[in-house]
Every structure is written in structure tokens, then in C-alpha cells.
Design a protein around this motif. Structure first.
Motif, PDB file in Angstrom:
ATOM      1  N   THR A   7       0.710  -1.217  -0.109  1.00  8.58           N
ATOM      2  CA  THR A   7       0.118   0.050   0.111  1.00  8.58           C
ATOM      3  C   THR A   7       0.939   1.425  -0.082  1.00  8.58           C
ATOM      4  O   THR A   7       0.504   2.230  -0.782  1.00  8.58           O
ATOM      5  N   PRO A   8       1.849   1.632   0.857  1.00  6.25           N
ATOM      6  CA  PRO A   8       2.669   2.616   0.764  1.00  6.25           C
ATOM      7  C   PRO A   8       3.450   2.805  -0.585  1.00  6.25           C
ATOM      8  O   PRO A   8       3.495   4.073  -1.102  1.00  6.25           O
ATOM      9  N   VAL A   9       3.619   1.880  -1.277  1.00  4.14           N
ATOM     10  CA  VAL A   9       4.094   1.913  -2.858  1.00  4.14           C
ATOM     11  C   VAL A   9       3.034   2.607  -3.592  1.00  4.14           C
ATOM     12  O   VAL A   9       3.547   3.404  -4.655  1.00  4.14           O
ATOM     13  N   SER A  10       1.939   2.225  -3.460  1.00  3.51           N
ATOM     14  CA  SER A  10       0.646   2.584  -4.245  1.00  3.51           C
ATOM     15  C   SER A  10       0.747   4.298  -4.122  1.00  3.51           C
ATOM     16  O   SER A  10       0.284   4.870  -4.899  1.00  3.51           O
ATOM     17  N   SER A  11       0.624   4.511  -2.932  1.00  4.88           N
ATOM     18  CA  SER A  11       0.768   6.079  -2.523  1.00  4.88           C
ATOM     19  C   SER A  11       1.949   6.764  -2.960  1.00  4.88           C
ATOM     20  O   SER A  11       1.761   7.792  -3.527  1.00  4.88           O
ATOM     21  N   HIS A  12       2.984   6.235  -2.805  1.00  4.07           N
ATOM     22  CA  HIS A  12       4.086   6.883  -3.529  1.00  4.07           C
ATOM     23  C   HIS A  12       4.357   7.046  -5.073  1.00  4.07           C
ATOM     24  O   HIS A  12       4.518   8.123  -5.352  1.00  4.07           O
ATOM     25  N   VAL A  45      11.998  -0.026   1.521  1.00  2.11           N
ATOM     26  CA  VAL A  45      10.489  -0.281   1.832  1.00  2.11           C
ATOM     27  C   VAL A  45      10.161  -1.426   2.594  1.00  2.11           C
ATOM     28  O   VAL A  45      10.703  -2.437   2.312  1.00  2.11           O
ATOM     29  N   PRO A  46       9.728  -1.193   4.009  1.00  4.91           N
ATOM     30  CA  PRO A  46       9.601  -2.181   4.582  1.00  4.91           C
ATOM     31  C   PRO A  46       8.338  -3.072   4.277  1.00  4.91           C
ATOM     32  O   PRO A  46       7.535  -2.465   3.794  1.00  4.91           O
ATOM     33  N   SER A  47       8.435  -4.536   4.433  1.00  7.67           N
ATOM     34  CA  SER A  47       7.433  -5.315   4.298  1.00  7.67           C
ATOM     35  C   SER A  47       7.056  -6.197   5.772  1.00  7.67           C
ATOM     36  O   SER A  47       8.058  -6.669   6.254  1.00  7.67           O
ATOM     37  N   ARG A  87      10.570  -7.551   6.653  1.00  9.07           N
ATOM     38  CA  ARG A  87      12.135  -7.436   6.215  1.00  9.07           C
ATOM     39  C   ARG A  87      12.050  -5.992   5.476  1.00  9.07           C
ATOM     40  O   ARG A  87      11.054  -5.297   5.399  1.00  9.07           O
ATOM     41  N   ALA A  88      13.262  -5.508   5.469  1.00  7.27           N
ATOM     42  CA  ALA A  88      13.579  -4.165   4.607  1.00  7.27           C
ATOM     43  C   ALA A  88      14.815  -4.379   3.965  1.00  7.27           C
ATOM     44  O   ALA A  88      15.828  -4.989   4.806  1.00  7.27           O
ATOM     45  N   GLY A  89      14.927  -3.532   3.013  1.00  2.73           N
ATOM     46  CA  GLY A  89      16.268  -3.736   2.055  1.00  2.73           C
ATOM     47  C   GLY A  89      16.575  -5.141   1.480  1.00  2.73           C
ATOM     48  O   GLY A  89      15.646  -6.142   0.933  1.00  2.73           O
ATOM     49  N   MET A  90      17.723  -5.503   1.442  1.00  3.71           N
ATOM     50  CA  MET A  90      18.228  -6.477   0.520  1.00  3.71           C
ATOM     51  C   MET A  90      18.352  -8.015   1.461  1.00  3.71           C
ATOM     52  O   MET A  90      18.385  -8.073   2.914  1.00  3.71           O
ATOM     53  N   ALA A 144       6.715  -7.848  17.887  1.00  2.90           N
ATOM     54  CA  ALA A 144       6.670  -6.524  17.211  1.00  2.90           C
ATOM     55  C   ALA A 144       7.733  -6.490  16.225  1.00  2.90           C
ATOM     56  O   ALA A 144       8.333  -5.293  15.745  1.00  2.90           O
ATOM     57  N   ALA A 145       7.973  -7.436  15.526  1.00  2.00           N
ATOM     58  CA  ALA A 145       8.888  -7.444  14.314  1.00  2.00           C
ATOM     59  C   ALA A 145       8.129  -6.537  13.237  1.00  2.00           C
ATOM     60  O   ALA A 145       8.908  -5.698  12.594  1.00  2.00           O
ATOM     61  N   ASP A 146       7.116  -6.273  12.986  1.00  2.00           N
ATOM     62  CA  ASP A 146       6.047  -5.742  12.159  1.00  2.00           C
ATOM     63  C   ASP A 146       6.328  -4.094  12.324  1.00  2.00           C
ATOM     64  O   ASP A 146       6.055  -3.215  11.521  1.00  2.00           O
TER      65      ASP A 146
END
Length: 443
Positions: free
Chosen positions: A306-311, A333-335, A345-348, A403-405
Motif C-alpha cells: 500500500t505505501p508503494v501505491s501512495s508513493h 521499503v519495509p514489508s 524485512r527491509a532492504g536486501m 513486534a517485528a512488524d
């Protein structure tokens, strides 16, 4: 005769909402079209209702962890009450969205949109001309090409189930399968996931390995096989997977999604596609029709989030209004995977960093003894952080556990803005919170 608009959005999800409201604020005459209730996937059929239902799962999981450690009694999920709670959020969304459009002077149309020319879109027997259009139709389940495919249901239908079947089979092993399998199993269903190879391939293998005991504890069976077909039987449905025949009352398609663009008559609009995807420039403009842009899952340019859609939508509007040549930036971008416990995860990925030839160290470990896990009696808590040698920049972060998310956002911020491991270690986080573990996770 066609009605004239400066901007027409096809779809009413996050990307369309952001773009239409920004264009309307700039004084442009706008229209939005959708054949479904206004709101889009995230608000009505995806992230938001899913997370509301996961709230019950989180409460039940917390009870089970803490039973005998200060908590007693009996707790279970009432599926009907949970659906009612979810609908207290989703049911008002379409009316609220339409009211917002009305206040902004945006014209609203209901029906299936199709291009009628390079600058025209038809809805039923009405035709809209446009200076610019946005394809924001989201995604739909990927065709599987198997026998009995129409017998499968999809994720949006799963979220609308009035009663939970006793036996559920998920075809595919990604986000949807893992999240819904956890929810359904905790609510009392017998659940099977069928996936060729490892499940959750978008996540770091180590974090997935740490997460796997949660599937075992819930009795979720994972079958490593290719699904060949689905047949109807007297008792329900049978999934044919390799040499296995798996019985279920409900079989859910969870094997990936593709841009939902097949019904738009793109050829009539002069909008080219390439291997089932829109052919776009780096600025998300159609390569063959400069009047047409795309954003979000329909564009399939960045992660399906969703944040990608807004971006994407903000970039499209900037390019239309200012000719800025802005390209999307998906760096860091985190997911999150909303199982219980969550993973993120975020990044590579480590494999991606190695393939890129980067020089980095890995800080990783499983830590059920850390306070953040101990206070919740959680047995799953782990991290893997990739740190570039020399600069100490964070290249990737992979978490699983309590709380990983939420904690992943600290690392997403660091990756996107070039913060180093030392920057994280020198930051004073509120204690005791999950964020206060970040400094220990970077070594």
C-alpha cells in the motif's frame, strides 16, 4: 458525446485516491471509475480487514503464551463476532470515499471501464475524454492453468466467510497462505498449505526457519508438491498435488497475483503491454500513450504494498502537473508478514547482497531469552541485519518475533536515509520496548 475531464482514474484504491485528491486540489476536473464499491483492495479486501481479524489471533496467541503465568480462564475465537468487528470498519468505507469525492467535486462512475480511444474511456454507455488517465486497477489472482481452477476461492472471499470451514487448503505458500493459515488454524480449522519448494520465498530463509515451529504448533501441514488440479467430491473438494490427494471444504488460491488489466481493452487505448504487464517508462507513463500513467499493483513496478501505491501516485501527479521527471524510489521499503508471531524485512536479502558483490557483515541470531521475548513468554525471536563494511550502512534487515512488524520501520528508515549501524547504536530508544533492541541487533 463524451464528458471532458482533465484526469480520470480507473480504480478506487490507495493509488487512485491519492492521485485524484491531489489533482482535484490543483483545480483539475477529475473522475474516478470502479466496478466495485469504492475503497480498493487494502481498505476493503486486503490489509486493513486482514489486520483487524489478526487482532483476535494476536489476543488468543497472547493468552495461550501467558496461560499459567498470571492468566487463567478459557479463550477462543468467535468467527461471526470477528467478522462483525471487521465490518464495523469496512462497511462504512465506500460511502465515506464517495462523500470525500463529492466534497472535492470529483465525478464518480460505477461500472467496468474500457478504453474507447487513446484519450477516451467508456463506462457502460457513457464516454469520458481525458487529458491524462491513471490505471490503478490493482491486482488479481494469477491464472494457474490447472484442472478445476474455478473451484478455488480467493483471498477477498476468504475474508468474507460467514462461517469457517473445518478443512482448508491453500494453494501457494506466500504472504496470503501463511497469514490466513495462521488465522484459520487458531480459529479451529485444519489447514494444509501446498507449495512447491520453500514457503515464504520473499523472506530471509533463516527468519522463515525460526518461524516454522509456529506452523507446527498450530498443526498446519505444509506439502511440498505441485498442484495438478482440483476436483469436486461428495465431501467437498480434493486437491491433487503430486501423488497426494488432499481433502478440503475450501481451497484458496494463494499462488500469486498479476496486474488486473485484462478487461480494459488496452489496445483500443494504444496502451502497450509486455509479457502481461503494462509497458511503462521509469516515470510510470505508458511507453505508447503519453496521456496514460499507472500506479500501485497495476503498474507492478515496485513491491505490492500500500505505501508503494501512495508513493507511485504522488510521483504521477508531480509528473503531470510539474513535468518533474520524478521516478519512484522503493529503497528500503519495509514489508511485514502478519502471522503470529510476525516476520518482517527491509532492504536486501543476504543472497541479493552477495549477488550484487557487496562487502558486508551479518549480525544474526535467535534470541528467545531476550527481555522482549521473555516478558511475553515468546519462544520465537530472531534477527538478521546486513551491515556494509566501511560505511557501516544497513543494507538489509530481517526480523521475526514480537513486534517485528513495528521494529522493522526503524531499519526501513535507516536503509532509506543512509543511517549507519553506529547511528542506530547511538540512538536512545524508549526502554523497555522492541525498538530498544535495535542497537543490539546491529552488533
Amino acid at each position: 458525446m463524451a464528458e471532458n475531464f482533465d484526469f480520470v482514474a480507473v480504480g478506487s484504491g490507495t493509488a487512485a485516491q491519492v492521485a485524484v485528491h491531489r489533482m482535484a486540489d490543483a483545480g483539475k476536473r477529475c473522475a474516478v471509475i470502479d466496478y466495485r464499491p469504492y475503497g480498493g483492495t487494502c481498505a476493503l479486501r486486503g490489509c486493513d480487514p486482514k489486520k483487524m481479524m489478526v487482532s483476535a489471533e494476536e489476543a488468543l496467541a497472547a493468552y495461550r503464551r501467558m496461560k499459567g503465568k498470571g492468566i487463567e480462564g478459557s479463550v477462543s475465537i468467535d468467527w461471526g463476532d470477528l467478522q462483525a468487528f471487521k465490518r464495523s470498519f469496512t462497511d462504512p468505507v465506500p460511502e465515506k470515499q464517495e462523500a470525500r469525492y463529492e466534497r472535492k467535486g470529483v465525478a464518480t462512475f460505477y461500472g467496468a471501464a474500457r478504453f474507447a480511444g487513446p484519450d477516451r474511456i467508456a463506462v457502460g454507455d457513457r464516454e469520458l475524454s481525458f487529458s491524462h488517465a491513471l490505471i490503478a486497477t490493482g491486482a488479481e489472482p494469477r491464472p494457474l492453468g490447472i484442472e478445476g481452477e474455478p473451484l478455488l476461492t480467493h483471498s477477498d472471499a476468504f475474508l468474507e466467510l460467514e462461517t469457517l470451514p473445518d478443512r482448508i487448503v491453500f494453494v501457494g505458500g506466500g504472504y496470503i497462505a501463511a497469514e490466513f493459515a495462521h488465522l484459520a488454524a487458531r480459529a479451529g480449522a485444519k489447514v494444509t498449505i501446498v507449495q512447491r519448494g520453500r514457503i515464504l520465498k520473499a523472506f530471509d530463509p533463516d527468519t522463515v526457519d525460526w518461524l516454522m515451529p509456529s506452523f507446527d504448533d498450530l498443526g498446519i501441514e505444509i506439502v511440498d508438491a505441485e498442484v495438478n488440479g482440483v476436483t469436486k467430491t461428495a465431501g467437498g473438494l480434493t486437491v491433487h498435488a503430486g501423488d497426494r490427494m488432499i481433502e478440503g471444504e475450501l481451497v484458496v488460491h494463494a499462488a500469486g497475483r498479476v496486474p488486473a488489466i485484462g478487461s480494459l481493452d488496452l489496445e483500443a487505448g494504444g496502451v502497450a503491454i509486455d509479457d502481461g504487464r503494462l509497458a511503462l517508462t521509469a516515470q510510470l507513463r505508458s511507453q505508447s500513450n503519453p496521456k496514460v500513467f499507472a500506479a500501485g499493483d497495476a503498474a507492478a513496478n515496485g513491491p505490492p504494498l500500500t505505501p508503494v501505491s501512495s508513493h507511485d501516485a504522488k510521483g504521477v501527479v508531480d509528473n503531470i502537473l510539474e513535468g518533474s521527471g520524478r521516478t519512484p524510489n522503493y529503497h528500503g521499503v519495509p514489508s511485514a508478514l502478519f502471522t503470529e508471531p510476525a516476520a518482517a524485512r527491509a532492504g536486501m536479502l543476504e543472497s541479493e547482497a552477495r549477488e550484487a558483490g557487496l562487502d558486508f557483515t551479518v549480525s544474526a541470531g535467535s534470541h528467545p531469552g531476550w527481555f522482549s521475548a521473555r516478558r511475553l513468554n515468546a519462544q520465537i525471536y530472531g534477527h538478521k541485519v546486513l551491515i556494509e563494511v566501511g560505511t557501516r550502512r544497513i543494507l538489509g534487515a530481517h526480523l521475526v518475533g514480537p513486534a517485528a512488524d513495528e521494529l522493522i520501520n526503524v531499519f526501513g528508515l535507516a536503509i532509506r536515509h543512509g543511517l549507519s549501524a553506529d547511528d542506530i547504536k547511538s540512538t536512545m530508544f524508549a526502554y523497555p520496548t522492541a525498538a530498544s533492541d535495535a542497537g543490539y541487533m546491529v552488533g
